[in-house]
Design a protein around this motif. Structure first.
Motif, PDB file in Angstrom:
ATOM      1  N   VAL A 146      78.837  10.078 -10.515  1.00 48.71           N
ATOM      2  CA  VAL A 146      78.897   9.004  -9.535  1.00 48.71           C
ATOM      3  C   VAL A 146      78.339   9.463  -8.196  1.00 48.71           C
ATOM      4  O   VAL A 146      77.587   8.742  -7.534  1.00 48.71           O
ATOM      5  CB  VAL A 146      80.352   8.519  -9.367  1.00 48.71           C
ATOM      6  CG1 VAL A 146      80.471   7.495  -8.232  1.00 48.71           C
ATOM      7  CG2 VAL A 146      80.862   7.922 -10.677  1.00 48.71           C
ATOM      8  N   HIS A 171      82.773   6.061   0.915  1.00 49.78           N
ATOM      9  CA  HIS A 171      81.796   5.550  -0.047  1.00 49.78           C
ATOM     10  C   HIS A 171      82.515   4.718  -1.100  1.00 49.78           C
ATOM     11  O   HIS A 171      83.680   4.965  -1.414  1.00 49.78           O
ATOM     12  CB  HIS A 171      81.042   6.694  -0.713  1.00 49.78           C
ATOM     13  CG  HIS A 171      80.304   7.571   0.249  1.00 49.78           C
ATOM     14  ND1 HIS A 171      79.027   7.307   0.675  1.00 49.78           N
ATOM     15  CD2 HIS A 171      80.702   8.701   0.893  1.00 49.78           C
ATOM     16  CE1 HIS A 171      78.645   8.241   1.528  1.00 49.78           C
ATOM     17  NE2 HIS A 171      79.642   9.106   1.671  1.00 49.78           N
ATOM     18  N   THR A 172      81.814   3.748  -1.657  1.00 51.21           N
ATOM     19  CA  THR A 172      82.375   2.894  -2.700  1.00 51.21           C
ATOM     20  C   THR A 172      81.395   2.760  -3.854  1.00 51.21           C
ATOM     21  O   THR A 172      80.179   2.827  -3.662  1.00 51.21           O
ATOM     22  CB  THR A 172      82.702   1.493  -2.154  1.00 51.21           C
ATOM     23  OG1 THR A 172      81.493   0.857  -1.739  1.00 51.21           O
ATOM     24  CG2 THR A 172      83.655   1.574  -0.980  1.00 51.21           C
ATOM     25  N   TYR A 173      81.944   2.544  -5.043  1.00 53.04           N
ATOM     26  CA  TYR A 173      81.133   2.464  -6.257  1.00 53.04           C
ATOM     27  C   TYR A 173      81.772   1.458  -7.199  1.00 53.04           C
ATOM     28  O   TYR A 173      82.997   1.385  -7.301  1.00 53.04           O
ATOM     29  CB  TYR A 173      81.074   3.846  -6.907  1.00 53.04           C
ATOM     30  CG  TYR A 173      80.170   3.972  -8.109  1.00 53.04           C
ATOM     31  CD1 TYR A 173      78.823   4.295  -7.960  1.00 53.04           C
ATOM     32  CD2 TYR A 173      80.679   3.816  -9.403  1.00 53.04           C
ATOM     33  CE1 TYR A 173      78.003   4.442  -9.067  1.00 53.04           C
ATOM     34  CE2 TYR A 173      79.856   3.966 -10.508  1.00 53.04           C
ATOM     35  CZ  TYR A 173      78.516   4.282 -10.336  1.00 53.04           C
ATOM     36  OH  TYR A 173      77.707   4.433 -11.434  1.00 53.04           O
ATOM     37  N   ARG A 178      77.785   0.225 -12.459  1.00 52.46           N
ATOM     38  CA  ARG A 178      77.377   1.623 -12.326  1.00 52.46           C
ATOM     39  C   ARG A 178      76.413   1.808 -11.151  1.00 52.46           C
ATOM     40  O   ARG A 178      75.337   2.401 -11.270  1.00 52.46           O
ATOM     41  CB  ARG A 178      76.761   2.146 -13.619  1.00 52.46           C
ATOM     42  CG  ARG A 178      77.736   2.127 -14.787  1.00 52.46           C
ATOM     43  CD  ARG A 178      77.220   2.921 -15.973  1.00 52.46           C
ATOM     44  NE  ARG A 178      78.160   2.855 -17.081  1.00 52.46           N
ATOM     45  CZ  ARG A 178      78.016   3.509 -18.234  1.00 52.46           C
ATOM     46  NH1 ARG A 178      76.953   4.289 -18.398  1.00 52.46           N
ATOM     47  NH2 ARG A 178      78.907   3.391 -19.190  1.00 52.46           N
ATOM     48  N   PRO A 180      76.490   1.686  -6.380  1.00 50.60           N
ATOM     49  CA  PRO A 180      77.310   1.485  -5.182  1.00 50.60           C
ATOM     50  C   PRO A 180      77.723   0.023  -5.059  1.00 50.60           C
ATOM     51  O   PRO A 180      76.991  -0.877  -5.471  1.00 50.60           O
ATOM     52  CB  PRO A 180      76.368   1.900  -4.044  1.00 50.60           C
ATOM     53  CG  PRO A 180      75.455   2.904  -4.675  1.00 50.60           C
ATOM     54  CD  PRO A 180      75.227   2.394  -6.081  1.00 50.60           C
ATOM     55  N   SER A 181      78.906  -0.208  -4.493  1.00 52.53           N
ATOM     56  CA  SER A 181      79.395  -1.574  -4.357  1.00 52.53           C
ATOM     57  C   SER A 181      78.545  -2.341  -3.351  1.00 52.53           C
ATOM     58  O   SER A 181      77.755  -1.768  -2.600  1.00 52.53           O
ATOM     59  CB  SER A 181      80.854  -1.580  -3.906  1.00 52.53           C
ATOM     60  OG  SER A 181      80.941  -1.338  -2.517  1.00 52.53           O
ATOM     61  N   GLU A 184      78.885  -1.071   0.317  1.00 53.06           N
ATOM     62  CA  GLU A 184      78.764   0.369   0.533  1.00 53.06           C
ATOM     63  C   GLU A 184      78.404   0.702   1.980  1.00 53.06           C
ATOM     64  O   GLU A 184      79.000   1.581   2.606  1.00 53.06           O
ATOM     65  CB  GLU A 184      77.727   0.950  -0.426  1.00 53.06           C
ATOM     66  CG  GLU A 184      77.221   2.353  -0.088  1.00 53.06           C
ATOM     67  CD  GLU A 184      78.244   3.446  -0.290  1.00 53.06           C
ATOM     68  OE1 GLU A 184      77.976   4.590   0.100  1.00 53.06           O
ATOM     69  OE2 GLU A 184      79.331   3.164  -0.832  1.00 53.06           O
TER      70      GLU A 184
END
Length: 216
Positions: A146, A171-173, A178, A180-181, A184
């Motif tokens: 990730v 950070h966001t995912y 699959r 980054p959100s 992000e």
């Protein structure tokens, strides 16, 4: 989850223990899911998928430094180690197991000469770790990275969302895609951030305003 609580702790003698507590009845009932065989081992980060449980066994080795291994159990005493000894902070969410893989040289730097170790010493050492954030699809077994860097103590997950910090940035995912959100960039400088299965909430600057991004 509903009326079930997972608790990772230690006995009075310092041995790690993992409990499942059922709160559905008039009196809570508890079941021991796992117990470490040595007082210097700490069991951490329990999570569950159906009837399968995941947790980490962490210990401080005087020669090799801090060690961590991910375990899987079925709640009936059938437990198995499913990682090497450089894996920390496992979280099961959205049918995926997420954890931090720490380089061997970083772990060796935490080696100590003192022969007696305690769960508190293990917990303090965990806060110093940074490594690659890994994910494994539990249905297919497919594994991918990730992010190359994540602080072990600041990784969280809920639903398909994964949060972590590195170099004072958040950070966001999104495991569902699959990638980054969608927020992000907005949460990079957040002073407060959290996630549920359906939303990310954060605040920046003086934290007088909260922003919410719904994933549903």
């Amino acid at each position: 989850n509903d009326n079930t609580v997972l608790v990772a702790g230690a006995t009075g003698a310092g041995a790690g223990i993992l409990l499942r507590i059922d709160l559905s009845g008039s009196t809570p009932t508890r079941t021991v899911l796992a117990r470490s065989g040595q007082s210097s081992h700490l069991l951490t980060d329990p999570s569950a998928e159906g009837g399968t449980y995941y947790w980490a066994d962490v210990w401080l080795d005087g020669t090799q430094g801090l060690r961590g291994a991910i375990w899987r159990g079925d709640g009936a005493g059938h437990n198995a180690e499913i990682s090497d000894e450089t894996a920390f902070h496992p979280i099961e969410t959205h049918g995926t197991l997420v954890w931090v893989e720490v380089a061997q040289d970083a772990l060796a730097g935490l080696a100590v000469a003192a022969p007696a170790q305690t769960p508190d010493a293990d917990a303090q050492a965990l806060r110093l770790l940074n490594g690659a954030l890994e994910a494994r699809d539990l249905a297919s077994g497919q594994q991918w990275q990730v992010a190359p860097h994540a602080e072990v103590s600041n990784v969280g997950a809920a639903g398909s969302l994964v949060l972590w910090q590195n170099d004072a940035q958040t950070h966001t995912y999104d495991l569902a895609v699959r990638a980054p959100s969608a927020v992000e960039q907005q949460v990079r400088g957040a002073t407060i951030v959290g996630a549920t299965a359906s939303a990310i909430t954060w605040a920046s600057g003086d934290a007088t305003t909260l922003a919410v991004y719904s994933t549903r």
